[in-house]
Write a protein that holds these residues in place. Structure first.
Motif, PDB file in Angstrom:
ATOM      1  N   ALA A   4      38.413  34.839  39.146  1.00 55.64           N
ATOM      2  CA  ALA A   4      37.863  36.194  39.063  1.00 55.64           C
ATOM      3  C   ALA A   4      36.792  36.384  40.140  1.00 55.64           C
ATOM      4  CB  ALA A   4      37.267  36.430  37.685  1.00 55.64           C
ATOM      5  N   SER A   5      36.841  37.569  40.794  1.00 56.98           N
ATOM      6  CA  SER A   5      35.906  37.880  41.869  1.00 56.98           C
ATOM      7  C   SER A   5      34.804  38.795  41.351  1.00 56.98           C
ATOM      8  CB  SER A   5      36.659  38.544  43.024  1.00 56.98           C
ATOM      9  OG  SER A   5      35.763  38.953  44.028  1.00 56.98           O
ATOM     10  N   TYR A  28      34.151  31.324  38.824  1.00 54.46           N
ATOM     11  CA  TYR A  28      34.133  32.673  39.378  1.00 54.46           C
ATOM     12  C   TYR A  28      33.924  32.574  40.886  1.00 54.46           C
ATOM     13  CZ  TYR A  28      33.310  34.176  34.549  1.00 54.46           C
ATOM     14  OH  TYR A  28      33.410  34.382  33.197  1.00 54.46           O
ATOM     15  N   GLN A  47      37.402  42.381  47.155  1.00 60.81           N
ATOM     16  CA  GLN A  47      38.390  42.556  46.068  1.00 60.81           C
ATOM     17  C   GLN A  47      37.762  42.205  44.702  1.00 60.81           C
ATOM     18  OE1 GLN A  47      41.798  43.575  46.175  1.00 60.81           O
ATOM     19  NE2 GLN A  47      41.166  44.263  48.223  1.00 60.81           N
ATOM     20  N   ASP A  49      36.626  42.001  40.850  1.00 61.00           N
ATOM     21  CA  ASP A  49      37.126  42.303  39.502  1.00 61.00           C
ATOM     22  C   ASP A  49      35.990  42.811  38.623  1.00 61.00           C
ATOM     23  OD1 ASP A  49      39.889  41.340  39.804  1.00 61.00           O
ATOM     24  OD2 ASP A  49      38.953  39.385  40.064  1.00 61.00           O
ATOM     25  N   LEU A  50      34.716  42.594  39.082  1.00 65.05           N
ATOM     26  CA  LEU A  50      33.544  43.047  38.343  1.00 65.05           C
ATOM     27  C   LEU A  50      32.411  43.222  39.356  1.00 65.05           C
ATOM     28  CD1 LEU A  50      31.969  43.526  35.663  1.00 65.05           C
ATOM     29  CD2 LEU A  50      31.503  41.064  35.641  1.00 65.05           C
ATOM     30  N   TRP A  75      39.351  51.838  43.529  1.00 65.67           N
ATOM     31  CA  TRP A  75      38.345  51.047  42.821  1.00 65.67           C
ATOM     32  C   TRP A  75      37.778  51.765  41.605  1.00 65.67           C
ATOM     33  CZ3 TRP A  75      38.845  46.384  44.399  1.00 65.67           C
ATOM     34  CH2 TRP A  75      39.269  46.137  45.711  1.00 65.67           C
ATOM     35  N   VAL A  78      37.454  49.445  38.437  1.00 65.67           N
ATOM     36  CA  VAL A  78      36.662  48.215  38.440  1.00 65.67           C
ATOM     37  C   VAL A  78      35.423  48.418  37.571  1.00 65.67           C
ATOM     38  CG1 VAL A  78      35.343  46.578  39.828  1.00 65.67           C
ATOM     39  CG2 VAL A  78      37.471  47.558  40.723  1.00 65.67           C
ATOM     40  N   LEU A 121      35.423  41.046  32.202  1.00 67.50           N
ATOM     41  CA  LEU A 121      36.510  40.455  32.990  1.00 67.50           C
ATOM     42  C   LEU A 121      37.820  40.436  32.200  1.00 67.50           C
ATOM     43  CD1 LEU A 121      34.675  37.515  34.829  1.00 67.50           C
ATOM     44  CD2 LEU A 121      35.640  39.604  35.866  1.00 67.50           C
ATOM     45  N   GLN A 124      39.204  43.831  32.412  1.00 66.08           N
ATOM     46  CA  GLN A 124      39.782  44.061  33.726  1.00 66.08           C
ATOM     47  C   GLN A 124      41.139  43.352  33.873  1.00 66.08           C
ATOM     48  OE1 GLN A 124      39.118  46.176  35.707  1.00 66.08           O
ATOM     49  NE2 GLN A 124      39.768  45.648  37.769  1.00 66.08           N
ATOM     50  N   GLU A 125      41.213  42.162  33.300  1.00 69.97           N
ATOM     51  CA  GLU A 125      42.495  41.442  33.347  1.00 69.97           C
ATOM     52  C   GLU A 125      43.584  42.219  32.591  1.00 69.97           C
ATOM     53  OE1 GLU A 125      44.375  37.066  32.172  1.00 69.97           O
ATOM     54  OE2 GLU A 125      42.302  37.568  31.670  1.00 69.97           O
ATOM     55  N   HIS A 128      44.744  45.000  34.743  1.00 71.14           N
ATOM     56  CA  HIS A 128      45.691  44.547  35.766  1.00 71.14           C
ATOM     57  C   HIS A 128      47.098  44.355  35.174  1.00 71.14           C
ATOM     58  CE1 HIS A 128      42.666  44.411  38.747  1.00 71.14           C
ATOM     59  NE2 HIS A 128      42.099  43.228  38.421  1.00 71.14           N
TER      60      HIS A 128
END
Length: 782
Positions: A4-5, A28, A47, A49-50, A75, A78, A121, A124-125, A128
């Protein structure tokens, strides 16, 4: 697995170090931007994710950075967490209004901070995953050959595909689903959707719980549509999906195919009708030729004349067989030949086949015999005429092509179900004849084809016999094949699935039937002035023969069945004006059958007119008439049925204005026998009493009396009632009054389930039997 970014935007680098320390044990990928401008410029590189965003920053504070990021479509989803030292509710509200998903107050609590990061996160997953699923669904939607459109429970557009726009000529921009709150029906009207489509969609909402499908026509094109509701796992209604497919080409193909089929069927009907007509026209004079040559052969002829007559007879029989083969083949080819399901005597069928061909075998000096496996059931359900035809054809071929040795028939069961009701029965016909090569076997079951030209020239025939056998076996659900070695003989096998039955077939001789048919020109011929379709349900063979003869005497050819179940089946397949129902029958008696016919007539037949139901019973007990009428019967007659009573019933229910008077029966003073009974049967047909006596003495009594004795010993009241009832009807019909009275007492005892004195009655019955035998045999010897 990708890490995760997380992007940290903060003007103080020390804060990044703190966050990095808090998350150092998590896998992370952390990125740092010192201001909002750099962060926004490098979003594609990071990119994230949070995003962890500091609120208080120079030049561009966190509120503005959040607003700008949320304004970028790529975005927009996000999650952004505002990291702030502000505690005023107004400040926190501003963060949320700017689009932030959450906030964390400074100083940062490590446990709370890590938990919030993990939670966001995970969200967010899931986002996706939903994006990927949506992309796949959209790809499937666009790849579909059908036009698809979906709307929610409130009738707002959810999705559509390009094919939908192509089918109806709609501009995709007009119904762009990225807009919110798009009412479906106004949108379709604005896009000039055909009214027939709009109506389909409107009607779907009227019955949301139903799945609808059908066809619609628009501008000479035919479309197939299918609509179904969409529900959540808990059953909540979420909306509808409609699918449309252009089936114009398919409909045209089906129409062309149907037209071709009708043309082919018409041609086949013409051919079949022609063959049937020609077969009939040729068979009529051939029967005359055969009949006259048979009569001629009984006259005084010299040797040459006898030889000439025999040649004519043989040639006529061969020609008649050719005609019958062609007609059978035509019926099979046009699927007009139907199979019956009747009791078949397997043992008797093999014996009869050998008897019919025994003279031919003896003339050639070959042995003809049959064998039956001990496990073979004596009675099965099937089509006795067609099964006999197959056996006779195969055996006749073996006799014809065998010059020395033997021909043997055999039958044995191959498989059995646990209840022993369904069997695969194998019939075998083996000979020591000329045999066949492998190439010749390949030609056996082809129409109008024989093994070789020399065989056809030497032995004759149409080449249809085996083809007909094959088609009949296949109609029975079985298979037929042959094995052979040249000059050593051939073996033909056929297997058919059958159902075992305990019911013996009705033994009505075809010769008797022909004798009966010749009496239809009797002066009492009612059928000419009162044509009726008649069905008779009677399980007793003697009674069957009597009623057939009685009806034939006045010009009718009724249909005979054995019990109430067969009555229902016959009424489903045919229309009848009158149905005569024996009260006591196996499986389903007359009272039960009448109740079903009256109560469920709409499901039995499409004919609005139900046939009249006439009860027939040998019982003479009080209440029998009321019991029959209460079950739905229209009338009631007692056995033995007199000729005049039968005419009266036909006149009454055939709507004739003048009933026939019934004369009083004349009965002798003989207390044991009613001699008038046999006289009345003889008035129908001179030979009928002897045939009925033979059945009674040789088949019915030897079978039923031991069963009756055993039923009394077992205390089986219902079986005692049934067997005594059957014997009572037959003995009363033949005039054995005393025997009939004893049987009546046994029947009453069985009905009341009071078998205390049944042993005495059984002894009395057996004491009467010798005098009954003597009386009936004396009649037959005259």
């Amino acid at each position: 697995m990708n890490r995760a970014s997380i992007l940290i935007i903060d003007d103080e680098a020390d804060n990044f170090d703190v966050i990095e320390t808090l998350l150092n044990d998590q896998e992370y990928e952390l990125h740092y931007a010192s201001n909002g401008v750099d962060a926004i410029a490098n979003l594609d590189n990071f990119q994230p994710d949070l995003i962890l965003l500091d609120v208080m920053m120079p030049v561009m504070d966190g509120i503005e950075v959040c607003q700008r990021i949320k304004a970028i479509p790529e975005w927009n989803f996000v999650p952004i967490v505002m990291v702030t030292a502000l505690s005023a509710k107004e400040d926190l509200a501003k963060c949320l209004e700017a689009g932030a998903n959450d906030f964390i107050s400074k100083p940062i609590n490590s446990t709370e901070f890590r938990a919030r990061v993990r939670s966001l996160l995970r969200l967010q997953e899931q986002h996706h995953k939903l994006e990927r699923a949506y992309a796949l669904i959209h790809a499937q939607l666009e790849a579909s050959l059908e036009g698809v459109i979906a709307a929610d429970e409130q009738g707002k557009l959810v999705a559509y595909n390009q094919k939908m726009c192509e089918i109806w000529g709609i501009d995709p921009i007009t119904i762009n689903p990225s807009n919110e709150d798009l009412p479906l029906l106004p949108l379709l009207e604005e896009a000039n959707f055909p009214q027939v489509i709009t109506q389909v969609l409107e009607d779907t909402y009227d019955s949301p719980e139903q799945i609808t499908f059908g066809e619609i026509v628009n501008q000479d094109l035919t479309y197939e549509y299918f609509s179904s509701s969409v529900n959540s796992p808990s059953g909540k209604f979420l909306g509808f999906v409609w699918r449309f497919r252009d089936i114009t080409d398919r409909k045209q193909y089906e129409a062309t195919l149907q037209k071709s089929k009708e043309v082919a069927e018409a041609a086949l009907r013409v051919k079949s009708d022609f063959l049937a007509m020609m077969s009939h026209e040729i068979r009529t004079p051939i029967n005359g030729v055969l009949g006259m040559t048979e009569l001629l052969s009984t006259t005084t002829l010299d040797l040459d004349q006898s030889r000439f007559v025999q040649s004519i007879q043989t040639s006529g029989e061969i020609l008649l067989k050719v005609i019958n083969d062609i007609l059978d083949f035509s019926k099979l080819e046009s699927q007009k030949l139907l199979l019956e399901s009747l009791p078949v005597d397997v043992y008797g069928m093999l014996a009869d086949t050998c008897n019919l061909l025994s003279k031919q075998a003896e003339a050639k000096g070959i042995s003809l015999n049959y064998q039956i496996d001990d496990q073979t059931p004596p009675y099965i359900l099937g089509d006795p005429i067609r099964l006999r035809q197959i056996l006779l054809n195969l055996t006749n071929n073996s006799v014809k092509f065998t010059h020395s040795g033997e021909v043997s028939l055999s039958v044995s069961p191959q498989t059995s179900s646990p209840d022993n009701q369904d069997l695969l029965l194998r019939f075998t016909v083996k000979d020591s004849g000329i045999g066949l090569s492998a190439a010749q076997i390949q030609k056996l079951f082809q129409p109008f084809t024989q093994a070789s030209i020399s065989t056809a020239r030497k032995y004759g025939g149409t080449g249809l016999g085996l083809v007909i056998c094959q088609k009949l076996v296949q109609m029975m659900g079985g298979r037929i094949w042959a094995e052979s070695i040249p000059d050593q003989g051939s073996t033909f096998f056929f297997e058919i699935p059958i159902t075992v039955t305990d019911q013996a077939p009705s033994r009505v001789n075809p010769e008797i039937q022909r004798d009966i048919s010749r009496q239809t020109n009797s002066p009492t011929n009612l059928s000419q002035k009162l044509p009726l379709r008649i069905l008779i349900a009677e399980d007793n063979a003697i009674n069957q023969e009597l009623v057939l003869a009685m009806f034939a005497k006045i010009g009718y050819a009724p249909m005979i069945v054995n019990d109430g179940i067969e009555v229902i089946d016959a009424l489903k397949a045919n229309d009848f004006d009158l149905v005569f129902l024996d009260v006591q029958m196996p499986r389903m008696n007359g009272l039960e059958a009448a109740g079903i016919i009256v109560g469920d007539w709409a499901n039995i037949s499409t004919n609005p007119l139900r046939p009249k139901l006439i009860a027939m019973t040998a019982s003479a007990m009080q209440g029998d008439r009321e019991m029959c009428l209460d079950s739905g019967m229209d009338d009631y007659i007692s056995k033995p049925v007199s000729f005049d009573t039968l005419q009266r019933i036909l006149e009454r229910w055939g709507n004739q204005p003048t009933p026939i008077a019934t004369p009083t029966d004349k009965v002798t003073d003989n207390s044991e026998f009613n001699e008038q009974a046999l006289v009345e049967i003889a008035s129908i047909s001179a030979n009928l009493p002897k045939r009925m006596i033979s059945l009674f003495l040789n088949e019915e009594c030897p079978s039923l009396i031991p069963k009756l004795r055993q039923a009394i010993a077992d205390g089986d009241a219902s079986q005692v009632e049934y067997l005594a009832h059957t014997l009572k009807g037959s003995s009363r019909m033949l005039g054995a009054k005393a025997m009939a009275e004893v049987c009546l007492e046994l029947e009453v005892a069985g009905r009341k389930q009071q078998l205390q004195d049944s042993d005495l009655l059984s002894d009395q019955l057996e004491r009467l039997l010798p005098s009954v035998i003597e009386y009936l045999e004396a009649y037959t010897s005259v």
